[in-house]
Design a protein around this motif. Structure first.
Motif, PDB file in Angstrom:
ATOM      1  N   TYR A 294       5.379  -1.705  -8.744  1.00 54.12           N
ATOM      2  CA  TYR A 294       4.080  -1.834  -9.062  1.00 54.12           C
ATOM      3  C   TYR A 294       3.752  -3.530  -8.983  1.00 54.12           C
ATOM      4  O   TYR A 294       4.422  -4.340  -9.209  1.00 54.12           O
TER       5      TYR A 294
ATOM      6  N   TYR B 250       1.758   5.787  -6.455  1.00 51.00           N
ATOM      7  CA  TYR B 250       1.686   6.147  -5.034  1.00 51.00           C
ATOM      8  C   TYR B 250       0.963   7.409  -4.841  1.00 51.00           C
ATOM      9  O   TYR B 250       0.627   8.272  -5.457  1.00 51.00           O
TER      10      TYR B 250
ATOM     11  N   THR C 119      -3.332  -1.176   3.010  1.00 50.05           N
ATOM     12  CA  THR C 119      -4.072  -1.135   1.708  1.00 50.05           C
ATOM     13  C   THR C 119      -5.308  -0.427   1.665  1.00 50.05           C
ATOM     14  O   THR C 119      -6.130  -0.151   0.885  1.00 50.05           O
TER      15      THR C 119
ATOM     16  N   GLY D 164      -2.202   6.792  -3.184  1.00 49.16           N
ATOM     17  CA  GLY D 164      -3.464   6.453  -2.565  1.00 49.16           C
ATOM     18  C   GLY D 164      -4.523   7.352  -3.058  1.00 49.16           C
ATOM     19  O   GLY D 164      -4.632   8.070  -3.771  1.00 49.16           O
TER      20      GLY D 164
ATOM     21  N   GLY E 221       0.933  -1.269  -0.103  1.00 52.95           N
ATOM     22  CA  GLY E 221      -0.010   0.008  -0.042  1.00 52.95           C
ATOM     23  C   GLY E 221       0.926   1.287   0.118  1.00 52.95           C
ATOM     24  O   GLY E 221       1.915   1.458   1.012  1.00 52.95           O
ATOM     25  N   GLY E 222       0.689   2.160  -1.100  1.00 59.06           N
ATOM     26  CA  GLY E 222       1.548   3.152  -1.103  1.00 59.06           C
ATOM     27  C   GLY E 222       0.690   4.584  -0.950  1.00 59.06           C
ATOM     28  O   GLY E 222       1.008   5.781  -1.179  1.00 59.06           O
TER      29      GLY E 222
ATOM     30  N   ASP F 222      -0.335  -6.161  -8.177  1.00 58.32           N
ATOM     31  CA  ASP F 222      -1.456  -6.243  -7.595  1.00 58.32           C
ATOM     32  C   ASP F 222      -1.358  -7.478  -6.778  1.00 58.32           C
ATOM     33  O   ASP F 222      -1.111  -8.746  -7.094  1.00 58.32           O
TER      34      ASP F 222
ATOM     35  N   ASP G 199       2.327  -1.479  -4.504  1.00 58.42           N
ATOM     36  CA  ASP G 199       1.020  -0.986  -4.896  1.00 58.42           C
ATOM     37  C   ASP G 199       0.565  -1.129  -6.149  1.00 58.42           C
ATOM     38  O   ASP G 199       1.397  -1.081  -7.171  1.00 58.42           O
ATOM     39  N   ARG G 200      -0.807  -1.370  -6.372  1.00 58.78           N
ATOM     40  CA  ARG G 200      -1.344  -1.712  -7.683  1.00 58.78           C
ATOM     41  C   ARG G 200      -1.395  -0.546  -8.394  1.00 58.78           C
ATOM     42  O   ARG G 200      -1.578  -0.647  -9.846  1.00 58.78           O
TER      43      ARG G 200
END
Length: 310
Positions: free
Chosen positions: A81, A40, A112, A42, A13-14, A83, A36-37
């Motif tokens: 990157y 950065y 997340t 969020g 989680g970014g 998921d 993070d998917r």
């Protein structure tokens, strides 16, 4: 596994909390990977203006995310990157499996976040940040002396409605049932507040506006079938929050609602796994609280690894 996939700490989680945890862990001379998917920052990337983060009178969300990212990476943290599909507990080692790669770490920090449930009505996405909000604490100041609507009838809806009533001209609660679901104490406060109004048995159908901002909420009276429009400048939606914890369901650290359970040190019951921010069950979900919890998690990761080396 190649050494470039092995780290002391992996932060999943970014957002602001994850970036802060990575900063503190990296400054403790630990090798850190942030996964993070998306980009950065969020949910800050979806926030036009932030005026309640100390040190900045007014800053764009993406700009604040960029500054936090630069601070973390300047300290040595890496960003990747991916998921995340699952996290496997293998004792002292945790294996993080994404859609494209696998990583190993002795510590995993889960950051997340959570997402607000949407009404999925016309205008909701179009006017996000232009009158549609999911956070009264964040945005109440933009609607001082304006008429606003709150959609929902649970604890969060009424709590936020009462918060809005401190500065708004009026707060109309639109609820699909004929009574609130909020706890009685909150109901009593809301019904006693002269600024609070209620529309019962109402199904929200659309959020209306002009080219720049929200102008009203269109709803249908479920008893008569009549469609009406409530003129408002802001719409605050509280129909539920979902923790983004699906990849962690097999770790045994979630409660019945899917939130991650931690102590005050951000520790889960699984050694080496920490969690922070909106994935935790808590009342206040803000950038500031995520950052505070991130600093604790990053420092606790160092403390945990130090004890392993003793």
């Amino acid at each position: 596994m190649a050494d470039d996939k092995k780290f002391d700490v992996i932060v999943i989680g970014g957002g602001p909390g994850g970036l802060t945890a990575a900063l503190y862990a990296a400054r403790a001379n630990l090798s850190v990977m942030i996964l993070d998917r998306g980009i950065y920052g969020g949910q800050m990337n979806n926030t036009a203006g932030i005026d309640n983060y100390p040190g900045f009178v007014d800053i764009q969300g993406p700009e604040l995310g960029e500054k936090m990212y630069q601070t973390a990476t300047n300290a040595g943290a890496e960003f990747g990157y991916g998921d995340v599909q699952t996290v496997k507990d293998e004792g002292l080692i945790k294996r993080v499996i994404t859609d494209t790669a696998e990583y190993e770490a002795k510590v995993v920090i889960l950051a997340t976040g959570a997402v607000h449930k949407h009404l999925n009505v016309t205008g909701e996405d179009e006017y996000a940040g232009k009158g549609v909000s999911y956070c009264a604490v964040c945005d109440a100041a933009f609607f001082k002396d304006e008429d606003v609507a709150v959609i929902g009838g649970g604890d969060s809806a009424i709590q936020e409605g009462l918060y809005l009533a401190q500065s708004a001209k009026s707060v109309t609660v639109i609820h699909r049932r004929d009574q609130l679901r909020a706890k009685q104490e909150l109901q009593s406060k809301a019904f006693a507040n002269d600024k609070m109004k209620f529309v019962w048995n109402a199904q929200t159908e659309a959020i209306e506006g002009d080219e720049a901002k929200v102008t009203g909420v269109k709803y249908k009276d479920k008893e008569t079938g009549e469609e009406k429009v409530l003129p408002v400048a802001g719409v605050f939606i509280y129909v539920g929050i979902l923790a983004q914890t699906e990849p962690f369901k097999d770790l045994g650290i979630l409660d019945e609602q899917g939130w991650i359970v931690t102590d005050d040190h951000m520790k889960t019951k699984l050694p080496g796994v920490f969690a922070l921010g909106d994935v935790r069950e808590k009342d206040l979900r803000q950038i500031t609280t995520a950052v505070g919890e991130g600093s604790i998690a990053g420092q606790e990761a160092y403390n945990y690894l130090s004890k392993l080396d003793d």
